[in-house]
Design a protein around this motif. Structure first.
Motif, mmCIF file in Angstrom:
data_model
loop_
_atom_site.group_PDB
_atom_site.id
_atom_site.type_symbol
_atom_site.label_atom_id
_atom_site.label_comp_id
_atom_site.label_asym_id
_atom_site.label_seq_id
_atom_site.Cartn_x
_atom_site.Cartn_y
_atom_site.Cartn_z
ATOM 1 N N HIS A 77 43.030 50.166 43.936
ATOM 2 C CA HIS A 77 42.655 51.740 42.811
ATOM 3 C C HIS A 77 41.835 51.777 42.327
ATOM 4 N N HIS A 78 41.037 50.232 42.041
ATOM 5 C CA HIS A 78 39.410 50.744 41.950
ATOM 6 C C HIS A 78 38.581 51.362 42.943
ATOM 7 N N VAL A 79 39.001 50.605 43.957
ATOM 8 C CA VAL A 79 38.341 51.002 45.367
ATOM 9 C C VAL A 79 38.638 52.430 45.271
ATOM 10 N N ASP A 113 33.504 52.459 31.859
ATOM 11 C CA ASP A 113 33.920 51.162 32.551
ATOM 12 C C ASP A 113 35.712 50.806 33.648
ATOM 13 N N GLU A 114 34.728 50.326 34.276
ATOM 14 C CA GLU A 114 35.607 50.017 35.380
ATOM 15 C C GLU A 114 37.027 49.117 35.051
ATOM 16 N N GLY A 115 36.448 48.403 34.062
ATOM 17 C CA GLY A 115 37.720 47.525 32.763
ATOM 18 C C GLY A 115 39.067 48.454 32.644
ATOM 19 N N TRP A 154 28.297 48.628 50.866
ATOM 20 C CA TRP A 154 28.704 46.879 50.512
ATOM 21 C C TRP A 154 30.225 46.714 49.836
ATOM 22 N N HIS A 155 30.214 47.976 48.223
ATOM 23 C CA HIS A 155 31.306 47.603 47.549
ATOM 24 C C HIS A 155 32.858 48.055 48.561
ATOM 25 N N GLY A 156 32.902 48.843 49.415
ATOM 26 C CA GLY A 156 33.644 49.149 50.517
ATOM 27 C C GLY A 156 34.142 47.734 50.806
ATOM 28 N N ARG A 157 33.641 47.349 51.780
ATOM 29 C CA ARG A 157 33.854 45.641 51.821
ATOM 30 C C ARG A 157 34.051 44.119 50.877
ATOM 31 N N HIS A 158 33.467 44.399 49.744
ATOM 32 C CA HIS A 158 33.505 43.400 48.750
ATOM 33 C C HIS A 158 34.754 43.552 48.631
ATOM 34 N N HIS A 159 35.714 44.616 48.324
ATOM 35 C CA HIS A 159 36.924 44.500 47.874
ATOM 36 C C HIS A 159 38.314 44.274 49.166
ATOM 37 N N VAL A 160 37.584 44.831 50.102
ATOM 38 C CA VAL A 160 38.880 44.329 51.436
ATOM 39 C C VAL A 160 38.721 42.917 51.816
HETATM 40 NI NI NI Z 1 34.143 46.835 42.202
#
Ligand code: NI
Length: 172
Positions: free
Chosen positions: A64-66, A92-94, A154-160
């Motif tokens: 859900h964060h992605v 604030d993503e958290g 980068w962000h998508g790969r980071h979370h995958v």
């Molecule tokens: Ni993130």
């Protein structure tokens, strides 16, 4: 790189990308919805509600964060293309990840990401000037559309990698 928060290393901040780097990053964004779907495929609720690291988000929250993050990216891209050096709105993503929509089935955000990335890619594939500026107010940093492209690829790969890393460690 042993920090479990950064399985593929830190977020890159490049002011400009080469045409090859740009194509690579666009390919990463194009592939992300299917890669994220594959990353959580077959997991049950107990597995989805397991943190990817101690004290971290659950796999469900990561998905859900992605979607949260890439919705903001889409708005940032459109602002950068339609205004002169817009100041974007941080979030604030958290706290976003703690709201009740992060308890939904991951499929909801996977479908959202498929539609969102179809629109995001349509916009990005039409970009004429990758040097268009935008400013992040909290970081006090003015960067370019290239910066944004590299960051979110980068962000998508980071979370995958958070999800596949846990699955690998757990033997799931
Ligand atoms: Ni993130």
């Amino acid at each position: 790189m042993s920090d479990p928060r950064y399985p593929i290393g830190p977020m890159p901040i490049h002011l400009s990308l080469s045409p090859e780097e740009r194509q690579e990053a666009l390919g990463a964004l194009r592939a992300l919805p299917a890669e994220l779907r594959a990353a959580v495929h077959g997991l049950d609720d107990r597995q989805l509600d397991t943190p990817y690291r101690e004290g971290g988000w659950t796999l469900r929250q990561v998905v859900h964060h992605v979607a949260d993050s890439h919705m903001n990216a889409y708005v940032r891209v459109k602002l950068a293309l339609t205004e002169e050096n817009p100041t974007i709105k941080p979030y604030d993503e958290g706290r976003w990840a703690a709201l009740p929509d992060s308890l939904l089935a991951p499929g909801v955000s996977l479908e959202l990401l498929e539609a969102l990335h179809a629109r995001l890619l349509a916009v990005l594939e039409g970009v004429q000037d990758w040097g268009r500026l935008w400013t992040h107010p909290a970081q006090g940093r003015t960067t370019t559309l290239d910066t944004l492209l590299g960051m979110y690829a980068w962000h998508g790969r980071h979370h995958v990698a958070h999800i596949t890393g846990l699955r690998g460690r757990q033997g799931w």
